[in-house]
Design an enzyme around this catalytic site. Structure first.
Site, PDB file in Angstrom:
ATOM      1  N   SER A  46       0.687  -1.382  -0.135  1.00  0.00           N
ATOM      2  CA  SER A  46      -0.048   0.291   0.050  1.00  0.00           C
ATOM      3  C   SER A  46       0.779   1.229  -0.016  1.00  0.00           C
ATOM      4  O   SER A  46       0.085   2.352  -0.238  1.00  0.00           O
ATOM      5  CB  SER A  46      -0.817   0.347   1.082  1.00  0.00           C
ATOM      6  OG  SER A  46      -0.467  -0.241   2.449  1.00  0.00           O
ATOM      7  N   ASP A 323      -3.093   8.113   8.155  1.00  0.00           N
ATOM      8  CA  ASP A 323      -4.743   7.193   9.145  1.00  0.00           C
ATOM      9  C   ASP A 323      -3.110   5.964  10.048  1.00  0.00           C
ATOM     10  O   ASP A 323      -2.127   7.075  10.257  1.00  0.00           O
ATOM     11  CB  ASP A 323      -5.140   5.826   8.327  1.00  0.00           C
ATOM     12  CG  ASP A 323      -3.879   5.211   6.968  1.00  0.00           C
ATOM     13  OD1 ASP A 323      -3.213   4.799   6.926  1.00  0.00           O
ATOM     14  OD2 ASP A 323      -4.877   4.543   5.844  1.00  0.00           O
ATOM     15  N   HIS A 326      -0.262   5.103   7.400  1.00  0.00           N
ATOM     16  CA  HIS A 326      -0.170   5.597   5.989  1.00  0.00           C
ATOM     17  C   HIS A 326       0.694   6.913   5.737  1.00  0.00           C
ATOM     18  O   HIS A 326      -0.247   7.885   7.003  1.00  0.00           O
ATOM     19  CB  HIS A 326      -0.704   5.043   4.819  1.00  0.00           C
ATOM     20  CG  HIS A 326      -1.184   3.975   5.036  1.00  0.00           C
ATOM     21  ND1 HIS A 326      -2.820   3.188   5.053  1.00  0.00           N
ATOM     22  CD2 HIS A 326      -0.145   2.790   4.386  1.00  0.00           C
ATOM     23  CE1 HIS A 326      -2.319   2.393   5.126  1.00  0.00           C
ATOM     24  NE2 HIS A 326      -1.204   1.763   4.110  1.00  0.00           N
TER      25      HIS A 326
END
Length: 348
Positions: A46, A323, A326
């Site tokens: 991610s 978040d 990240h």
């Protein structure tokens, strides 16, 4: 009179013609701004995924509020590391593999998929080996030629989810040494395979300081990183650096380079933390901008009636974490700024 007018205008016409030719030539060749790396191929999770995981929270509001203004599949409020590496190479961000048939593949492909790892960390997510398989299939289909690959750059950012899976499976930390060795051995196999496919410049991201993630540092009330957990990436990175050095010696040239995400994260966090201490109105870099109300602290969560179950900080552009795990676009930009010297060294 007409002849005199023509003679007067002729020099101007010639100047306009020359300027037009120069402009067209610059447009085609990009002049001194043209990079020798025309394509970027991305492998990982991610941190570098720009839209492959279409069933993730990254396709929900408020993801993408900074860029492009709506959810676009990035685990961020805006741009991620992939976007900044592409800008460094002076090309557009490569197309996510999921959208390869409907988008331009001129600038390469992004195979990264949120939640995946070197090993199988998701039930149906493509691990790094499968991601490389996908590139190999495109080569077999003649989507990319040998010349394309020779003028390409590869970005690898992976292994964070492998350690998460390791810890979640209730294994003791006494086993982590052998796990790290097997993990880096597989990374070595994978990056050598990328090189054998024809890509001659490969940047591998070091593991970031997992003890600083908001999902972890909340045990300190977001006041400090959990240093004992940062020993994991420290050891991982030490072995990986040794491995990369040995691979380059074996090849006889610098094919593989590393991007020190670990120290770039720590340096940025420390700088922002000092500013926060001087001015408490500024965002605490160890605290996430987007907070969920539940124990999982899920950013973007809404209940069945559509009621929002998360909150946002006032200024994402001043925060480091978006978040639980990240960085924000601001965070990634700061990290990328610190990585530029390593990138220049790799491509020189």
């Amino acid at each position: 009179m007409a002849k005199q007018l023509i003679n007067a205008l002729l020099p101007l016409v010639l100047v306009l013609f020359i300027l037009t030719e120069v402009a067209e030539g610059t447009k085609k060749s990009y002049g001194v701004y043209k990079s020798k790396y025309e394509k970027l191929f991305v492998f990982g999770d991610s941190y570098v995924d720009t839209g492959n995981f279409i069933h993730s929270s990254s396709y929900k509001i408020p993801y993408g509020i900074t860029f492009p203004g709506k959810p676009a599949g990035r685990f961020c409020d805006g741009r991620v590391l992939t976007d900044y590496i592409a800008s460094f190479l002076k090309i557009e961000t490569p197309t996510p593999y999921t959208f390869r048939k409907s988008s331009n593949q001129q600038y390469g492909i992004n195979f990264a998929y949120g939640g995946t790892g070197v090993f199988q960390t998701l039930v149906d997510g493509p691990n790094m080996t499968v991601q490389i398989d996908s590139l190999e299939k495109l080569i077999q289909q003649n989507v990319y030629t040998k010349q394309d690959l020779n003028s390409s750059f590869a970005l690898v950012s992976v292994s964070g989810n492998d350690y998460t899976a390791f810890l979640v499976n209730n294994r003791t930390l006494t086993e982590i040494k052998s796990f790290t060795e097997s993990l880096i051995n597989q990374i070595s196999i994978n990056i050598q395979r990328i090189h054998k496919l024809g890509i001659n410049k490969i940047a591998i991201g070091l593991l970031g300081p997992i003890g600083c993630l908001p999902s972890i540092n909340r045990v300190t009330f977001h006041l400090a990183c959990v240093d004992i957990l940062n020993k994991i990436p420290e050891n991982h990175n030490k072995i990986l650096l040794q491995n990369v050095s040995q691979l380059n010696q074996r090849v006889g040239k610098t094919v593989f380079g590393t991007l020190d995400l670990y120290n770039a994260f720590l340096s940025t966090i420390e700088t922002m933390k000092k500013k926060h201490e001087e001015d408490p109105s500024l965002m605490n870099p160890l605290e996430q901008c987007c907070k969920g109300e539940d124990l999982a602290q899920t950013c973007g969560k809404v209940d069945d009636s559509g009621e929002v179950k998360y909150s946002l900080c006032d200024k994402p552009e001043l925060s480091f974490f978006w978040d639980n795990v990240h960085p924000t676009q601001n965070g990634w930009h700061a990290v990328y700024t610190l990585l530029q010297s390593s990138l220049h060294q790799l491509i020189s």
